[in-house]
Design a protein around this motif. Sequence first.
Motif, short mmCIF file in Angstrom:
data_model
loop_
_atom_site.label_atom_id
_atom_site.label_comp_id
_atom_site.label_asym_id
_atom_site.label_seq_id
_atom_site.Cartn_x
_atom_site.Cartn_y
_atom_site.Cartn_z
N ARG A 318 0.80 -1.22 0.00
CA ARG A 318 0.00 0.00 0.00
C ARG A 318 0.84 1.29 0.00
N ILE A 321 1.40 2.09 -3.47
CA ILE A 321 0.20 2.55 -4.18
C ILE A 321 0.05 4.04 -3.90
N SER A 322 0.24 4.37 -2.65
CA SER A 322 0.09 5.76 -2.22
C SER A 322 1.17 6.65 -2.84
N CYS A 340 0.73 6.57 3.60
CA CYS A 340 -0.44 5.68 3.50
C CYS A 340 -1.21 5.66 4.82
N ASN A 344 -7.41 1.08 3.26
CA ASN A 344 -7.86 0.04 2.32
C ASN A 344 -8.91 0.51 1.33
N CYS A 346 -8.13 1.42 -1.41
CA CYS A 346 -7.57 1.00 -2.71
C CYS A 346 -7.94 -0.45 -3.00
N CYS A 359 -4.69 5.28 -5.32
CA CYS A 359 -5.05 5.71 -3.97
C CYS A 359 -6.03 6.86 -4.07
N HIS A 361 -6.89 8.74 -1.91
CA HIS A 361 -6.46 9.87 -1.06
C HIS A 361 -5.29 10.62 -1.68
S1 SF4 Z 1 -6.40 3.89 -0.18
FE1 SF4 Z 1 -5.70 3.94 1.94
S2 SF4 Z 1 -4.55 2.00 2.18
FE2 SF4 Z 1 -4.77 2.35 -0.02
S3 SF4 Z 1 -2.89 3.42 -0.59
FE3 SF4 Z 1 -4.44 4.99 -0.17
S4 SF4 Z 1 -4.11 5.54 1.97
FE4 SF4 Z 1 -3.05 3.59 1.63
#
Ligand code: SF4
Length: 370
Positions: A318, A321-322, A340, A344, A346, A359, A361
């Motif tokens: 993760r 991903i972020s 991150c 979850n 993502c 992500c 966010h």
């Molecule tokens: S959605 Fe949440 S868990 Fe997934 S990469 Fe973004 S901050 Fe991290």
Amino acid sequence: MSILFSPFNIGPLDLPNRLVRSATAERMADGDGRPLPPLKNLHTELAKGGVGLIITGHMYIHPSGKAHVEMTGVYSDDLLPDLSQLANAVHDENGRIIVQINHGGMNCSRETVDENFAPSAVDQPYVSRPAREITRKEIDNIIQAYANAARRVQDAGFDGVQIHAAHGYLISQFLSPLINHRNDEWGGGITERMRFLKEISKAVRDQVGSDYPVLIKLGMIDGIQGGLTPEESLEVVAALEDMGIDALEISGGFSGGRSLNIRKGIRSQTDEAYFLHLAQRARKVTPLPVILVGGLRSRSVMEQVLIDGHADLISLSRPLISEPDLPNRLRLGLQEKSRCLSSNNCWPETVGEGIACKCPHEKLTDKGKA
Ligand code: SF4
Ligand SMILES: Cc1cc2nc3c(=O)[nH]c(=O)nc-3n(C[C@H](O)[C@H](O)[C@H](O)COP(=O)(O)O)c2cc1C
């Protein structure tokens, strides 16, 4: 220099640093499993971002093992040109990339397979629909399909292959006493339940030769009543070197048990490295390099795990991903920890949502970037 940015070798594979992108299903393939352009872009970004080793998201080795829509395939030679393009794109950025190979077994979605099979017939609550028992002939075919897939990975120019033996997919189902109730040579005690993994590892090794990196991601604990325990999985860990495996990534959790595997709410350093206790135990029974995944977020925690000798490599899903460029940011001292939030969001709950590896966010996290 931080130990995180010291080199490491997995057999013939030279890694420039200790950071690994843990396999993360990208969901960027067409209906036949052929990689789409965004997959190449994502991995190019990761390579540019400085991670020492990329492990692709799980790729299905046989049409009967396609776990979800948009999953990448490695089940046919027809896919080789597209897979080669992916490997080349990462190499052009001086990155290293290996492919995770998988069969979903009882955990393939209704959208991707007509029927599901498992080591033994399974009904609720572990699966969304009943799975029948796999036949002995099918077991032989699937072992061969793993070997063929590994050969394709090598032919396509990737730097190695990782066998997915975690998270409740087919190999993990064979290891689990909760799912595997067979009374032939493929079931029984842990020696018999690990035979499927053993035969796959040997077949893969026979195909790729002695100099090609073969890794495993092993679920050392199912985390559900009646499932695989660390005591049994340590016997598997102890046998990996003889199976021809070059490095062990440690994970855990079973289907439906993502609360164990992809844990939410990592807020403090004490929440991080949640499979460390398993790595500590595995270290005692195997000389293989250990890769630790699960909740690693802060530079200081990652460094301490390496300094204490509990693992050789730190694996992140993760956080990358972020921020795909997190490794560079840590190396340059621009950041001390991942942004991150472990929310979850993502993880696509709905089939076809296609938001994996993005992500939501991002805008939030971009605000504070230097
Ligand atoms: S959605 Fe949440 S868990 Fe997934 S990469 Fe973004 S901050 Fe991290
Ligand atoms: C969107 C998503 C997809 C994932 N896909 C895979 C996968 O294909 N294979 C695998 O072994 N693990 C997969 N995982 C699990 C991660 O590799 C990792 O083990 C887990 O997220 C814990 O690490 P983290 O805290 O760094 O995210 C996935 C995780 C996420 C969030």
